[in-house]
Design an enzyme around this catalytic site. Structure first.
Site, PDB file in Angstrom:
ATOM      1  N   ARG A 109     -34.906  39.743 -12.294  1.00 22.31           N
ATOM      2  CA  ARG A 109     -35.865  40.511 -11.484  1.00 22.31           C
ATOM      3  C   ARG A 109     -35.333  41.936 -11.289  1.00 22.31           C
ATOM      4  NH1 ARG A 109     -36.946  37.584  -6.087  1.00 22.31           N
ATOM      5  NH2 ARG A 109     -38.214  36.191  -7.361  1.00 22.31           N
ATOM      6  N   LYS A 255     -32.752  35.621   2.758  1.00 23.98           N
ATOM      7  CA  LYS A 255     -33.408  36.819   2.213  1.00 23.98           C
ATOM      8  C   LYS A 255     -34.068  37.635   3.320  1.00 23.98           C
ATOM      9  CE  LYS A 255     -36.156  34.229  -0.372  1.00 23.98           C
ATOM     10  NZ  LYS A 255     -37.274  33.607  -1.100  1.00 23.98           N
ATOM     11  N   LYS A 257     -37.062  40.933   3.858  1.00 21.80           N
ATOM     12  CA  LYS A 257     -38.085  41.684   3.116  1.00 21.80           C
ATOM     13  C   LYS A 257     -38.693  42.801   3.969  1.00 21.80           C
ATOM     14  CE  LYS A 257     -39.067  37.844   0.092  1.00 21.80           C
ATOM     15  NZ  LYS A 257     -40.057  36.902  -0.449  1.00 21.80           N
ATOM     16  N   CYS A 530     -45.944  25.643  -4.931  1.00 23.32           N
ATOM     17  CA  CYS A 530     -45.272  24.804  -3.922  1.00 23.32           C
ATOM     18  C   CYS A 530     -45.443  25.452  -2.563  1.00 23.32           C
ATOM     19  CB  CYS A 530     -43.785  24.613  -4.256  1.00 23.32           C
ATOM     20  SG  CYS A 530     -42.764  26.029  -3.832  1.00 23.32           S
TER      21      CYS A 530
HETATM   22 FE1  SRM Z   1     -40.683  33.694  -4.170  1.00 21.50          FE
HETATM   23  C1  SRM Z   1     -38.259  31.352  -4.349  1.00 21.50           C
HETATM   24  C2  SRM Z   1     -40.951  33.733  -7.496  1.00 21.50           C
HETATM   25  C3  SRM Z   1     -42.501  36.514  -3.925  1.00 21.50           C
HETATM   26  C4  SRM Z   1     -41.179  33.051  -0.856  1.00 21.50           C
HETATM   27  N1  SRM Z   1     -39.713  32.737  -5.662  1.00 21.50           N
HETATM   28  C5  SRM Z   1     -38.705  31.848  -5.531  1.00 21.50           C
HETATM   29  C6  SRM Z   1     -38.090  31.524  -6.894  1.00 21.50           C
HETATM   30  C7  SRM Z   1     -36.968  32.477  -7.138  1.00 21.50           C
HETATM   31  C8  SRM Z   1     -37.645  30.064  -7.079  1.00 21.50           C
HETATM   32  C9  SRM Z   1     -36.199  29.748  -6.790  1.00 21.50           C
HETATM   33  O1  SRM Z   1     -35.734  29.995  -5.659  1.00 21.50           O
HETATM   34  O2  SRM Z   1     -35.535  29.251  -7.677  1.00 21.50           O
HETATM   35  C10 SRM Z   1     -39.313  31.821  -7.793  1.00 21.50           C
HETATM   36  C11 SRM Z   1     -39.012  32.169  -9.243  1.00 21.50           C
HETATM   37  C12 SRM Z   1     -40.126  31.719 -10.141  1.00 21.50           C
HETATM   38  C13 SRM Z   1     -40.050  32.261 -11.503  1.00 21.50           C
HETATM   39  O3  SRM Z   1     -39.881  31.468 -12.455  1.00 21.50           O
HETATM   40  O4  SRM Z   1     -40.205  33.465 -11.688  1.00 21.50           O
HETATM   41  C14 SRM Z   1     -40.033  32.853  -6.969  1.00 21.50           C
HETATM   42  N2  SRM Z   1     -41.461  34.954  -5.486  1.00 21.50           N
HETATM   43  C15 SRM Z   1     -41.570  34.750  -6.813  1.00 21.50           C
HETATM   44  C16 SRM Z   1     -42.481  35.771  -7.469  1.00 21.50           C
HETATM   45  C17 SRM Z   1     -42.069  36.140  -8.872  1.00 21.50           C
HETATM   46  C18 SRM Z   1     -43.908  35.215  -7.441  1.00 21.50           C
HETATM   47  C19 SRM Z   1     -44.934  35.980  -8.222  1.00 21.50           C
HETATM   48  O5  SRM Z   1     -45.757  35.305  -8.796  1.00 21.50           O
HETATM   49  O6  SRM Z   1     -44.941  37.212  -8.242  1.00 21.50           O
HETATM   50  C20 SRM Z   1     -42.381  36.896  -6.425  1.00 21.50           C
HETATM   51  C21 SRM Z   1     -41.250  37.834  -6.693  1.00 21.50           C
HETATM   52  C22 SRM Z   1     -41.166  38.886  -5.651  1.00 21.50           C
HETATM   53  C23 SRM Z   1     -40.197  39.982  -5.931  1.00 21.50           C
HETATM   54  O7  SRM Z   1     -40.473  40.773  -6.819  1.00 21.50           O
HETATM   55  O8  SRM Z   1     -39.197  40.077  -5.219  1.00 21.50           O
HETATM   56  C24 SRM Z   1     -42.092  36.094  -5.164  1.00 21.50           C
HETATM   57  N3  SRM Z   1     -41.602  34.661  -2.656  1.00 21.50           N
HETATM   58  C25 SRM Z   1     -42.395  35.763  -2.786  1.00 21.50           C
HETATM   59  C26 SRM Z   1     -43.140  35.975  -1.585  1.00 21.50           C
HETATM   60  C27 SRM Z   1     -44.187  37.069  -1.352  1.00 21.50           C
HETATM   61  C28 SRM Z   1     -43.581  38.290  -0.749  1.00 21.50           C
HETATM   62  O9  SRM Z   1     -42.371  38.380  -0.541  1.00 21.50           O
HETATM   63  O10 SRM Z   1     -44.337  39.201  -0.453  1.00 21.50           O
HETATM   64  C29 SRM Z   1     -42.771  34.974  -0.707  1.00 21.50           C
HETATM   65  C30 SRM Z   1     -43.377  34.725   0.694  1.00 21.50           C
HETATM   66  C31 SRM Z   1     -42.914  35.702   1.693  1.00 21.50           C
HETATM   67  C32 SRM Z   1     -41.663  35.226   2.354  1.00 21.50           C
HETATM   68  O11 SRM Z   1     -40.591  35.414   1.793  1.00 21.50           O
HETATM   69  O12 SRM Z   1     -41.767  34.632   3.441  1.00 21.50           O
HETATM   70  C33 SRM Z   1     -41.797  34.166  -1.384  1.00 21.50           C
HETATM   71  N4  SRM Z   1     -39.816  32.450  -2.822  1.00 21.50           N
HETATM   72  C34 SRM Z   1     -40.217  32.301  -1.527  1.00 21.50           C
HETATM   73  C35 SRM Z   1     -39.469  31.226  -0.934  1.00 21.50           C
HETATM   74  C36 SRM Z   1     -39.607  30.713   0.527  1.00 21.50           C
HETATM   75  C37 SRM Z   1     -38.789  31.530   1.466  1.00 21.50           C
HETATM   76  C38 SRM Z   1     -38.763  30.945   2.849  1.00 21.50           C
HETATM   77  O13 SRM Z   1     -38.698  31.711   3.802  1.00 21.50           O
HETATM   78  O14 SRM Z   1     -38.797  29.725   3.003  1.00 21.50           O
HETATM   79  C39 SRM Z   1     -38.628  30.730  -1.950  1.00 21.50           C
HETATM   80  C40 SRM Z   1     -37.638  29.565  -1.823  1.00 21.50           C
HETATM   81  C41 SRM Z   1     -36.380  29.933  -1.115  1.00 21.50           C
HETATM   82  O15 SRM Z   1     -36.100  31.093  -0.820  1.00 21.50           O
HETATM   83  O16 SRM Z   1     -35.642  28.998  -0.811  1.00 21.50           O
HETATM   84  C42 SRM Z   1     -38.880  31.513  -3.118  1.00 21.50           C
HETATM   85 FE1  SF4 Z   2     -42.593  30.396  -5.446  1.00 22.43          FE
HETATM   86 FE2  SF4 Z   2     -43.062  27.796  -5.214  1.00 22.43          FE
HETATM   87 FE3  SF4 Z   2     -44.527  29.345  -6.825  1.00 22.43          FE
HETATM   88 FE4  SF4 Z   2     -41.995  28.747  -7.417  1.00 22.43          FE
HETATM   89  S1  SF4 Z   2     -43.753  27.337  -7.302  1.00 22.43           S
HETATM   90  S2  SF4 Z   2     -42.942  30.733  -7.656  1.00 22.43           S
HETATM   91  S3  SF4 Z   2     -41.058  28.836  -5.388  1.00 22.43           S
HETATM   92  S4  SF4 Z   2     -44.416  29.398  -4.597  1.00 22.43           S
END
Ligand code: SRM
Ligand code: SF4
Length: 620
Positions: A109, A255, A257, A530
């Protein structure tokens, strides 16, 4: 300093920072809250503490020829460098049967504050995606790029290629401040420029200071040789101690944000950020920023102590104090965030545990001055405006719809007389080669070709038409307002398809809307594979989260511009059940919806779902 040291500044601990104003960040590590028993700290805390500022065994793991993985704890540390280890889940079962190790690959990323890059940088990203990754680029919901399918041997070349274009991936993931978002709208002119500079300053200020990234990925001179055994002995000049003045040795509990929005557009979903800033403008000037704290989407199914939460507006600050505000908010979370239970470690829970008033006072104390009263603002949309628009200086922009952020060419050339699909990746490469304006990733996974001189707009238009990008951008509003996270096959946490399935569901939704006479109404529908909510589904008018293959939870009643959470209405259901429920709701909306009433507002007003006023109510 190891995780066993409790030098934190948690509730009840003495504090010596009340007098400190905006000066240098505190150099003392206060990253562990005294009230949290050391023996119960989450294992990630010792990994961070023992990593020598994010080094750990990453180098050794990279060199290990036996496996395509980076073994052990190092994969927790690579996240801080913007790298996630994954395996191709489509191949998992077959490889298991053949007794092969999983098909390990990595997601990278990029850190791209505010989502802006140059055409030259685009060409490098495009080239690296085709030569070192899976041939696609992924625009994310936080305005940046991801590479998928990168093999271990290609990690360094990708990071070095990015470095040559002044791009990096440091802090794009991990327990630090992540990519800082900012409304990318070029038509904001000077306001955008000012906002961009402030957001970049905040981003720069919160980047980890560790040199590990340079050492590991860019073959930089090693700086760190471990802590001095004897603190009075400085004779060994090989020893260079590093400092993380803001984060300390254990970084943040989770994390973090930050996002900047400019009303009336809430494209960054400012209320879902740990720390949000709402721009208050006077004419074409940025007068200051309202400060919003405590947003977040992540939750866990069947665990009601986890919930999405919208941030609270706690005051106003001048633009030149945003960095200071961000630093102090981050340090409060560093000192008080839960380091025992990661599911409860985001700042939204810290605030709900200790109280919003407490938080505000603690912030004022750390700042040494108080935020002013918040100024009035009004959001009207969280969506992008597609197609052409003009800026005050006469240059033009084109906002292209990139379905679910995936930049790719539709498979193959036309065969058997069939029309070739859109070739978005090639088209954007050709546009980048024109070397005009800049590229801006939107928070809705779309792309703005910005600040194009009027005399070159025709060349851009020709390429947009020729490669099918213009046609894709003219799709229905419900599709253009939709967003899906990555999901399968790369995301290890995915329970169900997301990006690969969502377009198909949207086609069926379009059919339903047509059928009940809703035509081309804008409804915000988002899907996540998820419960983590990466597509911010809990602020959509209709949201979905994956529960199992082919099964989703459905959520209803979010605000059109991200001002209200939705609420679960169906659990663990299949497509047929979803469509039946939507048909019923759409029929009611078509018949009883008031003029200009958004679908989410209608669903609440007409009693199809009760509104959610505070995060914990989401689970009631
Ligand atoms: Fe996310 C974890 C993809 C925005 C909440 N997110 C992940 C992971 C890295 C899975 C992992 O932990 O192994 C995913 C990788 C998938 C892949 O194959 O690419 C992933 N998140 C993404 C992206 C690529 C989704 C997308 O379709 O664009 C976004 C990348 C953002 C970036 O450029 O930094 C992405 N993730 C978000 C957002 C939206 C936002 O931030 O505006 C959220 C919800 C907002 C928040 O954080 O509350 C988000 N991602 C999570 C979470 C849950 C966090 C929590 O508080 O519980 C996880 C899981 C974790 O952190 O344990 C997660
Ligand atoms: Fe984020 Fe869950 Fe989607 Fe993976 S499946 S990119 S952790 S919302």
């Amino acid at each position: 300093m190891g995780s066993t040291e409790t030098n934190g500044n948690g509730p009840g601990a003495e504090d010596d920072r009340g007098e400190r104003g905006s000066g240098e960040p505190e150099a003392v590590d206060r990253s562990v809250d005294r009230s949290q028993p050391v023996e119960k700290l989450h294992p990630n805390e010792s990994i961070k503490a023992g990593s020598g500022f994010l080094r750990g065994n990453v180098q050794e793991g990279l060199r290990d020829p036996i496996t395509g993985a980076i073994p052990g704890d190092a994969t927790q540390l690579t996240k801080f460098h913007g790298i996630y280890q994954q395996d191709d889940r489509d191949l998992r079962e077959e490889r298991r049967r053949k007794k092969l190790e999983p098909a390990y690959e990595f997601m990278i990323r990029v850190r791209l504050p505010g989502g802006v890059c140059t055409p030259e940088q685009w060409l490098t990203l495009d080239d690296l995606a085709r030569t070192r990754a899976n041939g696609t680029l992924r625009l994310t919901t936080r305005q940046t790029f991801q590479f998928h399918g990168v093999l271990k041997r290609n990690l360094k070349p990708v990071l070095q290629g990015l470095h040559e274009q002044l791009l990096d991936t440091l802090g794009a993931c991990g327990d630090v401040n992540r990519g800082v978002m900012a409304t990318p709208l070029p038509e904001l002119g000077k306001v955008h420029e000012e906002l961009f500079q402030v957001s970049k300053a905040v981003s720069d200020h919160l980047i980890p200071r560790s040199r590990a990234y340079h050492e590991i990925w860019l073959d930089g001179e090693p700086l760190y040789r471990g802590p001095r055994q004897d603190p009075t002995d400085d004779s060994n000049d090989q020893v260079t101690e590093e400092e993380e003045p803001i984060y300390g040795t254990t970084y943040l509990p989770r994390k973090f944000k930050i996002g900047f929005a400019v009303p009336p557009t809430n494209d960054v979903d400012v209320f879902t950020q740990d720390l949000g800033f709402i721009a208050i403008t006077e004419g074409d000037r940025l007068a200051g920023l309202n400060v919003v704290v405590g947003g977040g989407m992540g939750r866990t199914d069947n665990e009601p102590d986890t919930y999405p939460r919208l941030g609270d507006v706690i005051g106003f600050c001048p633009p030149d104090r945003a960095v200071e505000v961000a630093e102090k908010v981050v340090t409060i979370q560093r000192d008080y965030g839960n380091r025992v239970e990661r599911k409860l470690a985001r700042m939204k829970y810290t605030i709900d545990r200790l109280g919003l008033e407490w938080f505000r006072e603690e912030l004022h104390r750390r700042l040494g001055w108080s935020l002013e009263e918040a100024r009035p603002y009004r959001f009207e949309t969280s969506q992008d405006r597609f197609g052409w628009s003009r800026n005050g200086d006469g240059t033009l922009n084109y906002t292209a719809f990139i379905e679910n952020g995936r930049v790719k060419d539709e498979a193959g050339e036309a065969t058997n007389g069939a029309e070739p699909g859109p070739r978005i990746m090639t088209g954007l490469r050709e546009i980048a080669r024109l070397d005009v304006g800049d590229f801006r990733v939107t928070p809705n996974q779309n792309l703005i070709l910005a600040r194009i001189p009027e005399e070159r707009a025709g060349d851009v238009e020709e390429l947009l038409e020729g490669y099918g990008i213009a046609e894709v951008t003219e799709r229905t509003q419900v599709r253009r307002h939709s967003m899906a996270c990555v999901g399968l096959p790369t995301c290890p946490l995915s329970m169900a398809e997301s990006e690969r399935y969502f377009p198909e569901l949207i086609t069926k939704v379009e059919g339903l809307m047509e059928e009940v006479g809703l035509g081309d109404r804008p409804i915000v529908i988002r899907m996540s594979g998820c419960n983590n909510g990466c597509s911010r589904p809990y602020v959509a008018e209709v949201g979905f989260s994956g529960r199992a293959p082919g099964k989703y939870n459905m959520y209803l009643g979010g605000g059109f511009h991200g001002e209200r959470l939705n609420r679960p209405v169906l659990e663990n259901v299949d497509e047929a059940t979803i469509l039946e429920h939507l048909r019923h709701l759409f029929q009611a909306y078509a018949q009883e919806g008031e003029d200009g009433e958004a679908f989410g507002d209608f669903a609440v007003r007409a009693g199809h779902v009760a509104p959610v006023h505070a995060g914990p109510q989401f689970n009631e």
